[in-house]
Motif scaffolding. Structure first.
Motif, short mmCIF file in Angstrom:
data_model
loop_
_atom_site.label_atom_id
_atom_site.label_comp_id
_atom_site.label_asym_id
_atom_site.label_seq_id
_atom_site.Cartn_x
_atom_site.Cartn_y
_atom_site.Cartn_z
N TYR A 188 7.84 6.60 0.74
CA TYR A 188 8.88 5.60 0.49
C TYR A 188 10.17 6.21 -0.07
CZ TYR A 188 7.35 6.11 -4.31
OH TYR A 188 7.05 6.63 -5.54
N GLY A 189 10.20 7.50 -0.28
CA GLY A 189 11.39 8.11 -0.88
C GLY A 189 11.57 9.54 -0.43
N ASP A 190 12.62 10.16 -0.95
CA ASP A 190 13.00 11.51 -0.52
C ASP A 190 12.76 12.56 -1.61
OD1 ASP A 190 14.97 10.96 -2.37
OD2 ASP A 190 16.63 11.03 -0.94
N PHE A 191 11.85 12.29 -2.53
CA PHE A 191 11.51 13.16 -3.66
C PHE A 191 12.58 13.12 -4.75
CE2 PHE A 191 9.33 15.49 -0.08
CZ PHE A 191 8.09 14.97 -0.34
N LYS A 192 13.57 12.24 -4.60
CA LYS A 192 14.59 12.05 -5.63
C LYS A 192 14.79 10.56 -5.92
CE LYS A 192 17.27 16.13 -4.37
NZ LYS A 192 17.18 16.45 -2.96
N THR A 193 14.82 9.77 -4.85
CA THR A 193 15.12 8.35 -4.98
C THR A 193 14.19 7.52 -4.08
OG1 THR A 193 16.79 8.54 -3.24
CG2 THR A 193 17.57 8.68 -5.51
N VAL A 194 14.03 6.26 -4.47
CA VAL A 194 13.31 5.29 -3.66
C VAL A 194 14.30 4.75 -2.63
CG1 VAL A 194 12.08 3.09 -3.67
CG2 VAL A 194 11.87 4.64 -5.63
N HIS A 195 13.90 4.73 -1.38
CA HIS A 195 14.77 4.24 -0.30
C HIS A 195 14.33 2.86 0.16
CE1 HIS A 195 17.26 7.75 1.03
NE2 HIS A 195 16.42 8.34 0.20
N ARG A 196 15.31 1.96 0.27
CA ARG A 196 15.03 0.62 0.79
C ARG A 196 14.39 0.72 2.16
NH1 ARG A 196 17.68 -2.98 4.17
NH2 ARG A 196 17.28 -5.17 3.69
N ASP A 197 14.97 1.55 3.04
CA ASP A 197 14.43 1.63 4.39
C ASP A 197 13.04 2.29 4.41
OD1 ASP A 197 15.39 4.22 3.93
OD2 ASP A 197 16.68 4.26 5.68
N GLY A 198 12.74 3.12 3.42
CA GLY A 198 11.40 3.70 3.31
C GLY A 198 10.37 2.64 2.95
N LEU A 199 10.74 1.75 2.04
CA LEU A 199 9.84 0.66 1.66
C LEU A 199 9.63 -0.31 2.82
CD1 LEU A 199 11.10 -0.02 -1.97
CD2 LEU A 199 8.90 0.99 -1.30
N ILE A 200 10.70 -0.58 3.56
CA ILE A 200 10.58 -1.47 4.73
C ILE A 200 9.65 -0.84 5.76
CG2 ILE A 200 11.82 -2.43 6.71
CD1 ILE A 200 14.23 -2.83 4.77
N ALA A 201 9.83 0.45 6.02
CA ALA A 201 8.98 1.14 6.99
C ALA A 201 7.52 1.13 6.53
CB ALA A 201 9.46 2.58 7.20
N ALA A 202 7.28 1.40 5.25
CA ALA A 202 5.91 1.40 4.72
C ALA A 202 5.29 0.01 4.84
CB ALA A 202 5.90 1.86 3.26
N LYS A 203 6.07 -1.00 4.50
CA LYS A 203 5.59 -2.38 4.58
C LYS A 203 5.22 -2.75 6.01
CE LYS A 203 7.25 -7.10 4.01
NZ LYS A 203 8.37 -7.94 3.61
N GLU A 204 6.10 -2.44 6.95
CA GLU A 204 5.85 -2.79 8.35
C GLU A 204 4.65 -2.04 8.92
OE1 GLU A 204 9.63 -2.06 10.24
OE2 GLU A 204 10.46 -3.97 9.55
N ARG A 205 4.57 -0.74 8.64
CA ARG A 205 3.44 0.05 9.16
C ARG A 205 2.12 -0.40 8.53
NH1 ARG A 205 4.73 5.25 7.44
NH2 ARG A 205 2.57 5.76 7.82
N ALA A 206 2.14 -0.70 7.24
CA ALA A 206 0.92 -1.17 6.57
C ALA A 206 0.47 -2.51 7.18
CB ALA A 206 1.16 -1.30 5.07
N ALA A 207 1.42 -3.40 7.46
CA ALA A 207 1.09 -4.69 8.06
C ALA A 207 0.48 -4.49 9.45
CB ALA A 207 2.34 -5.57 8.15
N GLN A 208 1.09 -3.62 10.24
CA GLN A 208 0.60 -3.35 11.60
C GLN A 208 -0.81 -2.77 11.57
OE1 GLN A 208 3.61 -0.66 12.96
NE2 GLN A 208 5.03 -2.29 13.56
N GLN A 209 -1.11 -1.97 10.56
CA GLN A 209 -2.40 -1.28 10.50
C GLN A 209 -3.44 -2.01 9.65
OE1 GLN A 209 -1.64 2.87 9.47
NE2 GLN A 209 0.09 2.94 10.88
N GLY A 210 -3.06 -3.17 9.09
CA GLY A 210 -4.01 -3.99 8.36
C GLY A 210 -4.27 -3.57 6.92
#
Length: 118
Positions: A74-96
């Motif tokens: 979800y981040g770049d080893f310095k900051t939390v990225h909004r788009d990283g959280l969105i990607a994690a959320k979407e992939r987690a939903a797709q994979q159950g």
């Protein structure tokens, strides 16, 4: 694969967001997601447990000292990225992986709230 929520990563992400270490970016996560080279450079200077804090998914069937143990960055080893959280959320939903999806959504809401008040 036996993935579950990495609670240490959630706690770490919450603290980063509270500290204002976030990027409320609108881009595509592929542009910000650290590549293998960046991951390896991070691991040259940090323990694998620190690497794991940047991933919402944990696969305990993989060795403790392997990158393969960690999923849903979800981040770049310095900051939390909004788009990283969105990607994690979407992939987690797709994979159950509903626990990871829910945590990513809660972190996303916290990030957006913090960004709106910064």
């Amino acid at each position: 694969m036996s993935l579950h929520l990495n609670t240490a990563a959630v706690k770490f992400a919450r603290q980063l967001i509270a500290d204002g270490k976030l990027k409320n970016d609108q881009g595509h996560w592929g542009q910000h997601n650290p590549d293998t080279s960046q991951e390896n450079k991070f691991l040259e200077k940090h323990e694998i447990a620190e690497y794991g804090q940047w991933h919402l998914g944990l696969d305990e069937t993989k060795g403790e000292d392997t990158k393969g143990r960690y999923h849903f960055p979800y981040g770049d080893f310095k900051t939390v990225h909004r788009d990283g959280l969105i990607a994690a959320k979407e992939r987690a939903a797709q994979q159950g992986y509903h626990d990871i999806e829910k945590a990513a959504d809660e972190l996303l809401q916290a990030l957006e709230k913090k960004a709106a008040h910064s």
